[in-house]
Design a protein around this motif. Structure first.
Motif: not given
Length: 298
Positions: A176-179, A197-199, A220-222, A244-248
């Motif tokens: 998702s961060a790459v996209a 994920l957010t980062s 970092r993938y921000p 793995v990546i929480p819903l929040r």
């Protein structure tokens, strides 16, 4: 008085052994903490990128009818990436460019079944392996993965002749961060994020609260810093029990995103929402594509 001073010794002298012992203990603790930080820093790449032991792509199950064609894409720095082209039946002109998660290659982790569900919507698919994954060359890194996604996009656009208005970017988990990063640099019709994920830094800080991850992390993938500038339509999919990546994370990223956007909460966990809640999952993507004017699906 002098006699009494001789018997008792200088004031505070009896405290010195205790203070010295405390300082030694503190030094040992500091050294152990420093060692832990060094180990975390040296292990970062291994923990973040998990390509798996096998470097050979598996043939997808024949019954899925994916019609896979293996192609090689070359990134701007010369790294060769092995990819799968999966045209839709009837040669539909709409394509999903898939940036997969951090574990396994394009042929593993149930991904062929995911591809089959996406193709059932009438989409053609282009799935590529990052450097160091599957049969692709090189070793993974954050700048490298960004180059890989750009190379896949340019192959789709320039070699296969797909115009940007017919390309939808898709990213799952780390992908998702790459996209998101790719969407910040190239034109596309839309962006679909699954389990985003957010980062990496924020997620790592949650997992290692005792470490100054923001200072240590090389990767970092921000996405949280980039998504607000993206004006293309966006669909956020997230399983409520994602371990793995929480819903929040998905909700925060959605809140930071500029419109147009939509968030869909699903049943399931990090890697199985497309199966655990398949009707909602593929239904949301189908509606998203229809709103883009693609007219795919039944």
């Amino acid at each position: 008085a002098r006699a009494r001073a001789g018997r008792d010794g200088p004031p505070g002298r009896s405290l010195l052994p205790g203070v010295t012992g405390f300082l030694r203990l503190l030094a040992v603790a500091a050294l152990c903490y420093l060692i832990i930080l060094v180990v975390l820093r040296l292990s970062e790449t291994r923990m973040l990128y998990v390509p798996g032991a096998s470097r050979i792509l598996l043939d997808p199950p024949r019954e899925l009818g994916l019609g896979v064609r293996k192609v090689t894409v070359t990134a701007a720095d010369g790294v060769r990436l092995v990819s799968w082209v999966m045209p839709a039946d009837g040669g539909a002109g709409y394509w999903l460019l898939i940036c997969h998660g951090n574990a396994g290659n394009i042929s593993e982790a149930g991904r062929p079944y995911h591809y089959a569900g996406l193709r059932a919507l009438g989409l053609s698919l282009f799935a590529f392996d990052y450097r160091g994954y599957g049969e692709s060359g090189g070793a993974p890194s954050e700048p490298g993965l960004y180059l890989d996604a750009e190379a896949a996009y340019r192959y789709l656009r320039d070699t296969l002749g797909v115009p940007p208005e017919r390309i939808v970017l898709f990213g799952h988990s780390l992908g998702s961060a790459v996209a998101v990063e790719l969407a910040s640099r190239v034109p596309a019709a839309g962006l679909v994020l699954d389990g985003a994920l957010t980062s990496v830094v924020e997620r790592a800080q949650e997992l290692f609260p005792y470490a100054p991850v923001r200072w240590l992390a090389a990767n970092r993938y921000p996405s949280i810093e980039r998504v607000g500038s993206l004006t293309l339509p966006k669909l956020f999919l997230h399983a409520r029990d994602d371990e793995v990546i929480p819903l929040r994370h998905g909700r925060r990223l959605f809140q930071a995103a500029a419109p147009p956007k939509r968030f869909v909460e699903l049943r399931g966990t990090h890697g199985d929402a497309f199966e655990a809640d398949s009707a909602a999952y593929y239904g949301a993507i189908g509606r998203f594509l229809a709103e883009l004017g693609m007219g795919v699906g039944p």
